[in-house]
Design an enzyme around this catalytic site. Sequence first.
Site, PDB file in Angstrom:
ATOM      1  N   PRO A   2       0.786  -1.152   0.086  1.00 59.30           N
ATOM      2  CA  PRO A   2       0.058  -0.019   0.180  1.00 59.30           C
ATOM      3  C   PRO A   2       0.929   1.154   0.057  1.00 59.30           C
ATOM      4  CG  PRO A   2      -0.798  -1.441   1.612  1.00 59.30           C
ATOM      5  CD  PRO A   2       0.566  -1.909   1.055  1.00 59.30           C
ATOM      6  N   GLU A   3       0.487   2.204  -0.629  1.00 59.42           N
ATOM      7  CA  GLU A   3       1.290   3.590  -0.434  1.00 59.42           C
ATOM      8  C   GLU A   3       0.390   4.572   0.267  1.00 59.42           C
ATOM      9  OE1 GLU A   3       3.044   4.415  -3.788  1.00 59.42           O
ATOM     10  OE2 GLU A   3       2.562   2.456  -4.686  1.00 59.42           O
ATOM     11  N   LYS A  55       3.862   4.607   6.392  1.00 57.51           N
ATOM     12  CA  LYS A  55       2.840   3.793   6.096  1.00 57.51           C
ATOM     13  C   LYS A  55       2.421   2.761   7.355  1.00 57.51           C
ATOM     14  CE  LYS A  55       5.080   3.181   1.547  1.00 57.51           C
ATOM     15  NZ  LYS A  55       5.821   2.188   0.800  1.00 57.51           N
TER      16      LYS A  55
END
Length: 275
Positions: A2-3, A55
Amino acid sequence: MPEGDSIFRAARTLQRALAGRTVTRFESVFPRLTRINDDAPIRGRTVERVEARGKHLLIWLSGDLVLRTHMRMHGSWHIYRRGERWMRPHGDMRIVLETDEMHAVAFSVPVAEFETAATLARAPAIRDLGPDLLSDGFVAADAVERIARRGDLEIADALLDQSALAGIGNVYKSEVLFAGRVSPFRKAGELRREDIERLVTIAEKFLRANVAEASRGMATYSGMRRTTGRSDPGARLWVYGRGGKPCRRCGTPVSRAKQGPHARSTYWCERCQPR
Ligand SMILES: [Zn+2]
């Protein structure tokens, strides 16, 4: 992976569902977490706030306890109303945090720790984060300086280095370099300062556009096709996932290669981004 923008959106959703509410039940498959729950129960604590840092997703609970999770490749947090069917198998469940109305469930999350404010501040994964593209206090000049100091790294890998700049994952890496017309294989130290500044500005613009309230999924390309309402990633991005397809600027087939110590896919246009 995931960004930063997807973690940011997850944190916002959890914040809306949980903040100010009292935990009525806590369950986890991680012995490290349940041990702490046995000693100092999570049930009865209030969820103070939920935030993204780089993140990492942080759930702040009353009584100086923070649940820190990192999604890595396949982890995710879901929100369900009481009695609602889960979208993922029970076998993937790692953490459940219930309030009277909502259940927050972490699936396949590989990293989960309870921290106090003090241990969180010392945790290398948090302490060493570079400027966060989505934080209110983001200072672009600091990020530019840190990237420039990673002189021997190819710029694609420097952009992924969360201690230089927090929030960019593998998709944005290729998209930002294409938009900035910089070859992914140039060394960070060879780039002019203004090139790095341009990349950081673009990265901030892309991530912020994708956490705007109306945005869904990920988009950096806003040409004609997006107005058709197509939501598949191939229609919403400049180069990522488009190997062999014509560059949206010049028509040259988009190139693809594995790059860096973790052999991550990089997409670029040889003509628009000459070495
Ligand atoms: Zn091109």
